[in-house]
Design a protein around this motif. Structure first.
Motif, short mmCIF file in Angstrom:
data_model
loop_
_atom_site.label_atom_id
_atom_site.label_comp_id
_atom_site.label_asym_id
_atom_site.label_seq_id
_atom_site.Cartn_x
_atom_site.Cartn_y
_atom_site.Cartn_z
N LYS A 31 0.83 -1.21 0.00
CA LYS A 31 0.00 0.00 0.00
C LYS A 31 0.86 1.25 0.00
O LYS A 31 0.57 2.22 -0.68
CB LYS A 31 -0.93 0.03 1.21
CG LYS A 31 -1.90 -1.13 1.26
CD LYS A 31 -2.96 -1.01 0.21
CE LYS A 31 -4.02 -2.06 0.45
NZ LYS A 31 -4.69 -2.49 -0.73
N ALA A 81 -5.75 4.32 1.74
CA ALA A 81 -5.61 2.87 1.65
C ALA A 81 -4.43 2.39 2.50
O ALA A 81 -4.52 1.37 3.21
CB ALA A 81 -5.42 2.44 0.20
N ALA A 82 -3.32 3.11 2.44
CA ALA A 82 -2.14 2.72 3.21
C ALA A 82 -2.41 2.87 4.70
O ALA A 82 -2.03 2.01 5.50
CB ALA A 82 -0.95 3.57 2.79
#
Length: 110
Positions: A31, A81-82
């Motif tokens: 990610k 997302a990370a």
């Protein structure tokens, strides 16, 4: 070049070291590698340092060409997302906190 470090200060839950490392490599690292403009993303698994010093089981480092690229990466959808992947892994395996550091390496040319 700019390097943004995330230092994971604390400890991995008892008996979960291997699972933590696998989750980092499978879920977190990809990610962060998707960040726009990231030149290099690496994870270092570390052990406790001197007696009494905090444990740093992991250091995440991302290199960027400049501060503008850092700003764009942090504002991108890739960050959400990370961050979500990181929070999910930390909730399962880690007890502690994360410190963020940014360093800048200036190149001098003759």
């Amino acid at each position: 070049m700019i390097t943004r470090y995330a230092l994971f200060e604390g400890k991995v839950k008892e008996g979960e070291t291997d699972a933590f490392r696998a989750a980092v490599l499978e879920n977190i690292l990809p990610k962060w590698k998707a960040f726009p403009g990231a030149l290099d993303v690496r994870v270092t698994f570390a052990d406790a340092r001197d007696e009494g010093a905090p444990e740093i089981p992991m250091i995440l480092a991302i290199n960027y060409p400049d501060l503008d690229t850092v700003e764009k990466a942090l504002a991108s959808p890739a960050r959400a997302a990370a961050k979500a992947a990181t929070e999910e892994v930390l909730a399962r395996f880690f007890e502690g906190r994360i410190h963020h550091h940014i360093t800048q390496a200036n190149e001098f040319r003759l």
